[in-house]
Motif scaffolding. Sequence first.
Motif, PDB file in Angstrom:
ATOM      1  N   ASN A 120      45.588  41.298  55.514  1.00 42.03           N
ATOM      2  CA  ASN A 120      44.574  41.206  55.618  1.00 42.03           C
ATOM      3  C   ASN A 120      42.857  41.025  55.266  1.00 42.03           C
ATOM      4  O   ASN A 120      43.521  40.528  53.492  1.00 42.03           O
ATOM      5  N   GLN A 121      42.318  40.095  55.953  1.00 40.18           N
ATOM      6  CA  GLN A 121      41.326  39.740  54.325  1.00 40.18           C
ATOM      7  C   GLN A 121      40.381  40.966  53.779  1.00 40.18           C
ATOM      8  O   GLN A 121      39.947  40.717  52.835  1.00 40.18           O
ATOM      9  N   ILE A 122      40.500  41.837  54.235  1.00 32.90           N
ATOM     10  CA  ILE A 122      39.950  43.382  53.413  1.00 32.90           C
ATOM     11  C   ILE A 122      40.416  43.799  52.542  1.00 32.90           C
ATOM     12  O   ILE A 122      40.289  44.181  51.129  1.00 32.90           O
ATOM     13  N   GLU A 123      42.379  43.835  52.421  1.00 38.93           N
ATOM     14  CA  GLU A 123      42.411  43.830  51.082  1.00 38.93           C
ATOM     15  C   GLU A 123      42.436  42.814  50.198  1.00 38.93           C
ATOM     16  O   GLU A 123      42.648  42.943  48.890  1.00 38.93           O
ATOM     17  N   TYR A 124      42.445  41.593  50.212  1.00 42.31           N
ATOM     18  CA  TYR A 124      41.631  40.657  50.036  1.00 42.31           C
ATOM     19  C   TYR A 124      40.676  40.691  49.155  1.00 42.31           C
ATOM     20  O   TYR A 124      40.646  40.456  47.437  1.00 42.31           O
ATOM     21  N   GLN A 125      39.723  41.126  49.905  1.00 36.49           N
ATOM     22  CA  GLN A 125      38.811  41.309  49.516  1.00 36.49           C
ATOM     23  C   GLN A 125      38.384  42.213  48.764  1.00 36.49           C
ATOM     24  O   GLN A 125      38.041  42.527  47.195  1.00 36.49           O
ATOM     25  N   ASP A 126      39.583  43.683  48.997  1.00 36.40           N
ATOM     26  CA  ASP A 126      39.586  44.706  47.743  1.00 36.40           C
ATOM     27  C   ASP A 126      39.857  44.479  46.670  1.00 36.40           C
ATOM     28  O   ASP A 126      39.663  45.119  45.476  1.00 36.40           O
ATOM     29  N   ALA A 127      41.006  44.102  46.856  1.00 33.51           N
ATOM     30  CA  ALA A 127      41.748  43.627  45.355  1.00 33.51           C
ATOM     31  C   ALA A 127      40.900  43.170  44.584  1.00 33.51           C
ATOM     32  O   ALA A 127      41.234  42.947  43.442  1.00 33.51           O
ATOM     33  N   GLY A 128      39.475  41.775  44.665  1.00 33.23           N
ATOM     34  CA  GLY A 128      38.921  41.555  43.612  1.00 33.23           C
ATOM     35  C   GLY A 128      37.716  42.568  43.461  1.00 33.23           C
ATOM     36  O   GLY A 128      37.746  42.345  42.170  1.00 33.23           O
ATOM     37  N   SER A 129      37.514  43.132  44.055  1.00 32.74           N
ATOM     38  CA  SER A 129      36.656  44.471  44.137  1.00 32.74           C
ATOM     39  C   SER A 129      37.386  45.460  42.364  1.00 32.74           C
ATOM     40  O   SER A 129      37.169  45.762  41.632  1.00 32.74           O
ATOM     41  N   GLY A 130      39.055  45.465  42.917  1.00 34.75           N
ATOM     42  CA  GLY A 130      39.912  46.211  41.930  1.00 34.75           C
ATOM     43  C   GLY A 130      39.722  45.481  40.738  1.00 34.75           C
ATOM     44  O   GLY A 130      39.701  46.228  39.871  1.00 34.75           O
ATOM     45  N   ILE A 131      40.074  45.088  40.176  1.00 32.52           N
ATOM     46  CA  ILE A 131      39.742  43.753  39.299  1.00 32.52           C
ATOM     47  C   ILE A 131      38.818  43.539  37.938  1.00 32.52           C
ATOM     48  O   ILE A 131      38.262  44.208  37.726  1.00 32.52           O
ATOM     49  N   ASN A 132      37.643  43.931  39.079  1.00 36.23           N
ATOM     50  CA  ASN A 132      36.937  43.824  38.679  1.00 36.23           C
ATOM     51  C   ASN A 132      35.876  45.495  37.649  1.00 36.23           C
ATOM     52  O   ASN A 132      35.602  45.340  36.946  1.00 36.23           O
ATOM     53  N   ARG A 133      36.753  46.523  39.007  1.00 35.25           N
ATOM     54  CA  ARG A 133      36.168  47.894  37.995  1.00 35.25           C
ATOM     55  C   ARG A 133      37.187  47.719  36.956  1.00 35.25           C
ATOM     56  O   ARG A 133      36.628  48.030  36.110  1.00 35.25           O
ATOM     57  N   ALA A 134      38.376  47.139  37.301  1.00 38.18           N
ATOM     58  CA  ALA A 134      39.097  47.817  35.791  1.00 38.18           C
ATOM     59  C   ALA A 134      38.801  46.176  34.895  1.00 38.18           C
ATOM     60  O   ALA A 134      38.633  47.091  33.669  1.00 38.18           O
ATOM     61  N   SER A 163      45.785  49.537  47.113  1.00 41.31           N
ATOM     62  CA  SER A 163      45.461  50.443  46.502  1.00 41.31           C
ATOM     63  C   SER A 163      44.391  49.839  45.616  1.00 41.31           C
ATOM     64  O   SER A 163      45.371  49.065  44.710  1.00 41.31           O
ATOM     65  N   PRO A 164      43.619  49.203  45.264  1.00 44.19           N
ATOM     66  CA  PRO A 164      42.373  48.241  45.230  1.00 44.19           C
ATOM     67  C   PRO A 164      42.570  48.570  43.470  1.00 44.19           C
ATOM     68  O   PRO A 164      42.714  47.727  42.954  1.00 44.19           O
ATOM     69  N   ASP A 165      42.351  49.144  43.266  1.00 39.59           N
ATOM     70  CA  ASP A 165      42.551  50.172  41.921  1.00 39.59           C
ATOM     71  C   ASP A 165      43.791  50.009  41.180  1.00 39.59           C
ATOM     72  O   ASP A 165      44.068  49.498  39.929  1.00 39.59           O
ATOM     73  N   ARG A 166      44.295  50.623  41.781  1.00 32.83           N
ATOM     74  CA  ARG A 166      45.941  50.478  41.079  1.00 32.83           C
ATOM     75  C   ARG A 166      46.494  48.796  41.058  1.00 32.83           C
ATOM     76  O   ARG A 166      46.693  48.801  39.510  1.00 32.83           O
ATOM     77  N   PHE A 167      45.793  47.989  41.712  1.00 32.72           N
ATOM     78  CA  PHE A 167      46.685  46.653  41.348  1.00 32.72           C
ATOM     79  C   PHE A 167      45.575  46.443  40.762  1.00 32.72           C
ATOM     80  O   PHE A 167      45.747  45.548  39.524  1.00 32.72           O
ATOM     81  N   GLY A 168      44.229  46.152  40.203  1.00 36.97           N
ATOM     82  CA  GLY A 168      43.007  45.894  39.700  1.00 36.97           C
ATOM     83  C   GLY A 168      43.917  46.546  37.947  1.00 36.97           C
ATOM     84  O   GLY A 168      43.417  45.654  37.158  1.00 36.97           O
ATOM     85  N   PRO A 216      44.533  42.946  32.860  1.00 36.69           N
ATOM     86  CA  PRO A 216      45.180  42.214  31.491  1.00 36.69           C
ATOM     87  C   PRO A 216      46.270  40.867  31.575  1.00 36.69           C
ATOM     88  O   PRO A 216      45.440  40.061  30.253  1.00 36.69           O
ATOM     89  N   ARG A 217      46.552  40.607  32.836  1.00 38.84           N
ATOM     90  CA  ARG A 217      47.291  39.113  32.977  1.00 38.84           C
ATOM     91  C   ARG A 217      46.092  38.314  33.240  1.00 38.84           C
ATOM     92  O   ARG A 217      45.783  37.106  32.463  1.00 38.84           O
ATOM     93  N   ILE A 218      45.419  38.419  33.851  1.00 38.13           N
ATOM     94  CA  ILE A 218      44.065  37.316  34.024  1.00 38.13           C
ATOM     95  C   ILE A 218      43.295  37.092  32.646  1.00 38.13           C
ATOM     96  O   ILE A 218      42.972  36.110  31.922  1.00 38.13           O
ATOM     97  N   GLN A 219      43.344  38.365  32.150  1.00 40.96           N
ATOM     98  CA  GLN A 219      42.311  38.526  30.652  1.00 40.96           C
ATOM     99  C   GLN A 219      42.790  37.770  29.459  1.00 40.96           C
ATOM    100  O   GLN A 219      42.429  36.558  29.106  1.00 40.96           O
ATOM    101  N   ALA A 220      44.465  38.017  29.459  1.00 42.64           N
ATOM    102  CA  ALA A 220      45.004  37.464  28.749  1.00 42.64           C
ATOM    103  C   ALA A 220      45.091  35.474  29.224  1.00 42.64           C
ATOM    104  O   ALA A 220      44.695  34.568  28.096  1.00 42.64           O
ATOM    105  N   PHE A 221      45.369  35.261  30.450  1.00 39.66           N
ATOM    106  CA  PHE A 221      45.031  33.966  30.546  1.00 39.66           C
ATOM    107  C   PHE A 221      43.168  32.967  30.146  1.00 39.66           C
ATOM    108  O   PHE A 221      43.415  31.884  29.396  1.00 39.66           O
ATOM    109  N   VAL A 222      42.657  33.873  30.143  1.00 37.81           N
ATOM    110  CA  VAL A 222      40.911  33.316  30.007  1.00 37.81           C
ATOM    111  C   VAL A 222      40.863  33.095  29.333  1.00 37.81           C
ATOM    112  O   VAL A 222      40.791  32.053  28.428  1.00 37.81           O
ATOM    113  N   VAL A 223      40.806  34.163  28.083  1.00 39.15           N
ATOM    114  CA  VAL A 223      41.518  33.308  26.226  1.00 39.15           C
ATOM    115  C   VAL A 223      42.014  32.367  26.329  1.00 39.15           C
ATOM    116  O   VAL A 223      42.103  31.887  25.026  1.00 39.15           O
TER     117      VAL A 223
END
Length: 218
Positions: A161-175, A54-59, A64-71
């Motif tokens: 696969n590559q589709i899941e990897y790409q979808d992971a990025g989309s899920g993070i963007n939506r989150a 689930s890309p959205d569940r992954f995102g 939150p972890r990515i946000q903290a890292f960037v800040v």
Amino acid sequence: MNVMSAQTPKAPAAPRRGLMVAVGLGVVILAAIALDTKVVRIGSSADVSQEAFSPDRFGEKEFPRIQAFVVEHAVNAATFGPAVMADKNAAAKQYGTASSTGAIIPVRVTAVAGEAKSGVYDLKAEGVPADIHVRVQTGPAINGTDLRDATGDIVFGKFKNQIEYQDAGSGINRAMKKATLDGIDTASLSGKTLEIFGVFRLINPKNWLITPVKVTVK
């Protein structure tokens, strides 16, 4: 006169033996199935692990972890601008996360928002050389995989696969959009001062397209 006693013929034993053998085999098969069957309670961790990716569940989990890292790691744009113009490779190595298609730079920008085009605002950023074009994307669509690649530990090998990897990025963007942008009137930011924490992929030092993780409207 001799009377011969009538004897009732015995039923053949073969059908009964065949039935008993069939029943025995059935019991063995059922026992084998029972031993090989794992009972999974609905809603348990085992149940979740068997679901499709689930890309959205992954995102929702990762953002939150990515946000903290960037800040935490964001370099001030006024510092990074002159550095990247002087030496792109050195600036990328010092401030960015390595990526096969350009380092991901976590950055902090204070800027006045200009006109928007398809949800992307031009920014007049404080302390940034005038020949650097700085923009920020605010949706409705958030494009790219910059957030996914920001930390350097969400890698292709973790996905099927590559589709899941790409979808992971989309899920993070939506989150990110849900957590960071949905509470802001992104249609009316022109002329307003923004403090932005975000990331961009360093390809052209003079062209930054920032994907935000935190936005404050001043």
